[in-house]
Enzyme design. Sequence first.
Site, PDB file in Angstrom:
ATOM      1  N   ASP A  61       1.861   6.317   2.423  1.00  0.00           N
ATOM      2  CA  ASP A  61       1.084   5.119   2.723  1.00  0.00           C
ATOM      3  C   ASP A  61      -0.357   5.422   2.317  1.00  0.00           C
ATOM      4  OD1 ASP A  61      -0.795   3.470   4.106  1.00  0.00           O
ATOM      5  OD2 ASP A  61       0.762   2.830   5.478  1.00  0.00           O
ATOM      6  N   LYS A 116       4.239   1.249  16.118  1.00  0.00           N
ATOM      7  CA  LYS A 116       3.119   2.070  16.614  1.00  0.00           C
ATOM      8  C   LYS A 116       3.302   2.454  18.088  1.00  0.00           C
ATOM      9  CE  LYS A 116       0.309   0.946  12.859  1.00  0.00           C
ATOM     10  NZ  LYS A 116       1.060  -0.080  12.237  1.00  0.00           N
ATOM     11  N   ASP A 141       0.823  -1.220   0.000  1.00  0.00           N
ATOM     12  CA  ASP A 141       0.000   0.000   0.000  1.00  0.00           C
ATOM     13  C   ASP A 141       0.855   1.267   0.000  1.00  0.00           C
ATOM     14  OD1 ASP A 141       1.050  -0.342   2.523  1.00  0.00           O
ATOM     15  OD2 ASP A 141      -0.803   0.082   3.596  1.00  0.00           O
TER      16      ASP A 141
HETATM   17  N1  GDD Z   1      -0.435 -11.383   2.859  1.00  0.00           N
HETATM   18  C1  GDD Z   1      -0.656 -10.640   3.940  1.00  0.00           C
HETATM   19  N2  GDD Z   1      -1.161 -11.220   5.062  1.00  0.00           N
HETATM   20  N3  GDD Z   1      -0.357  -9.300   3.896  1.00  0.00           N
HETATM   21  C2  GDD Z   1      -0.591  -8.577   5.004  1.00  0.00           C
HETATM   22  C3  GDD Z   1      -1.111  -9.132   6.195  1.00  0.00           C
HETATM   23  C4  GDD Z   1      -1.417 -10.538   6.213  1.00  0.00           C
HETATM   24  O1  GDD Z   1      -1.900 -11.105   7.195  1.00  0.00           O
HETATM   25  N4  GDD Z   1      -1.231  -8.125   7.112  1.00  0.00           N
HETATM   26  C5  GDD Z   1      -0.813  -6.990   6.505  1.00  0.00           C
HETATM   27  N5  GDD Z   1      -0.426  -7.255   5.235  1.00  0.00           N
HETATM   28  C6  GDD Z   1       0.078  -6.303   4.234  1.00  0.00           C
HETATM   29  C7  GDD Z   1      -0.902  -5.161   3.968  1.00  0.00           C
HETATM   30  O2  GDD Z   1      -1.729  -5.463   2.844  1.00  0.00           O
HETATM   31  C8  GDD Z   1       0.025  -3.999   3.655  1.00  0.00           C
HETATM   32  O3  GDD Z   1       0.390  -4.008   2.275  1.00  0.00           O
HETATM   33  C9  GDD Z   1       1.281  -4.323   4.478  1.00  0.00           C
HETATM   34  O4  GDD Z   1       1.222  -5.714   4.788  1.00  0.00           O
HETATM   35  C10 GDD Z   1       1.367  -3.508   5.761  1.00  0.00           C
HETATM   36  O5  GDD Z   1       0.174  -3.688   6.487  1.00  0.00           O
HETATM   37  P1  GDD Z   1      -0.694  -2.419   6.977  1.00  0.00           P
HETATM   38  O6  GDD Z   1      -1.893  -2.973   7.660  1.00  0.00           O
HETATM   39  O7  GDD Z   1      -0.884  -1.449   5.891  1.00  0.00           O
HETATM   40  O8  GDD Z   1       0.271  -1.843   8.109  1.00  0.00           O
HETATM   41  P2  GDD Z   1       0.512  -0.335   8.555  1.00  0.00           P
HETATM   42  O9  GDD Z   1       0.406   0.602   7.420  1.00  0.00           O
HETATM   43  O10 GDD Z   1      -0.346  -0.072   9.744  1.00  0.00           O
HETATM   44  O11 GDD Z   1       2.055  -0.401   9.068  1.00  0.00           O
HETATM   45  C11 GDD Z   1       3.057  -0.933   8.245  1.00  0.00           C
HETATM   46  O12 GDD Z   1       3.449   0.002   7.269  1.00  0.00           O
HETATM   47  C12 GDD Z   1       4.053   1.203   7.794  1.00  0.00           C
HETATM   48  C13 GDD Z   1       4.420   2.078   6.601  1.00  0.00           C
HETATM   49  O13 GDD Z   1       3.292   2.434   5.896  1.00  0.00           O
HETATM   50  C14 GDD Z   1       4.245  -1.333   9.127  1.00  0.00           C
HETATM   51  O14 GDD Z   1       5.154  -2.049   8.308  1.00  0.00           O
HETATM   52  C15 GDD Z   1       4.916  -0.115   9.745  1.00  0.00           C
HETATM   53  O15 GDD Z   1       6.091  -0.485  10.443  1.00  0.00           O
HETATM   54  C16 GDD Z   1       5.282   0.880   8.641  1.00  0.00           C
HETATM   55  O16 GDD Z   1       5.823   2.080   9.221  1.00  0.00           O
HETATM   56 MG    MG Z   2      -0.255   0.532   5.477  1.00  0.00          MG
END
Ligand code: GDD
Ligand code: MG
Length: 360
Positions: free
Chosen positions: A223, A162, A111
């Site tokens: 993001d 977080k 994303d």
């Molecule tokens: N296949 C799969 N299975 N993908 C997953 C799963 C899962 O169970 N859970 C999350 N993802 C994928 C999401 O689709 C996304 O592309 C990515 O992993 C990160 O998940 P998000 O749910 O978007 O996390 P976030 O935005 O709260 O936090 C993450 O991204 C931040 C940067 O945007 C973390 O990696 C943070 O450390 C980081 O700063």
């Molecule tokens: Mg994200």
Amino acid sequence: MTEAILLVGGKGTRLRPLTVNTPKPMVRAAGVPFLTHQLARARAAGVDHIVLATSYLAEVFEPHFGDGSALGLHIEYVTEKEPLGTGGAIRNVSSRLHSAPDDPILVFNGDILTGLDIAALVATHQQTNADVSLHLTKVPDPRAYGLVPTDETGRVQAFLEKPQTPEEIVTDQINAGAYVFRRSLIDTIPAGRPVSVERETFPDLLATGAHLQGMVDSTYWLDLGTPAAFVRGSADLVLGRAPSPAVPGRCGDRLILPTATVAPDAKLTAGTVVGEGAFIAEGTRISGSVILPNAVIEPGAVITDSLIGTAARVGERSVLTDTVIGDGAVVGADNELRDGARVWCDAMIPPGAVRFSSDQ
Ligand code: GDD
Ligand code: MG
């Protein structure tokens, strides 16, 4: 050969009102499913094999991207029965990788829109002989992200996902969601259960003395986790602020896709994209917005920073600011919607039903 894993699963999408049957990575940004931009950028950086790790509405990816050959890639799809978390998803696809134990494997959150120099991240990884290398970026408010303090050589000192308390906010450097893993390390992630790389794998690796290397790259980064960010990202792709080889056409103030109809006096600005078959009537003003295919914008409507779903209709003189209108929804004439309002797919708002400004 360079291999990458793209994480596109998880618990669903915050663009849900718009996309009941479409996961967020498939919503169109600058005219193509968002994921296309990430795939094309990876290809441009020399990646040729990509494994899509997915859990949510997985069946929509393969019919669109197929074996990846249209993008010059070999794409494979792996679907989790239950979401395995970021680390579990990476571990779950390890049998699909062909690389040697010491080879670099790229991993991308699905994303993120970024101008990251992917080759530079791989080079940093190889020069420092790291176990994992992470793209870091600096943000004004890091609370929604993973905090990654580093020493003066860029070596990661901690990973705080977080942070909850002010004391935990020790840096403005965050995990930007692009990694290079040493291939053999992926097999050390426990299999068959949910694992978070952010909350489990990275902290455990640091505790055992592994070498995690950060590379701060302050290029374009966003993001797309919220509808407002998604709309912003699409506009930045159209404007050329966010670099992607997959934008169909030249970058400029607007992108009008083939078969769309736009009245000559309609004002389309600030990176607005008009999808195939959409109809934009006379006297409309549309700024920084995404108009998905077959949507109809009636005369005099004013739309700013908004996302209008496939085959949705916005009535005459309606004013929409920072809104998401679901696929097939109808906003009647003379409405005013703003500030994050979301209209569910196929909903109908009668003419003159909603306003925010005072009565006249
Ligand atoms: N296949 C799969 N299975 N993908 C997953 C799963 C899962 O169970 N859970 C999350 N993802 C994928 C999401 O689709 C996304 O592309 C990515 O992993 C990160 O998940 P998000 O749910 O978007 O996390 P976030 O935005 O709260 O936090 C993450 O991204 C931040 C940067 O945007 C973390 O990696 C943070 O450390 C980081 O700063
Ligand atoms: Mg994200």
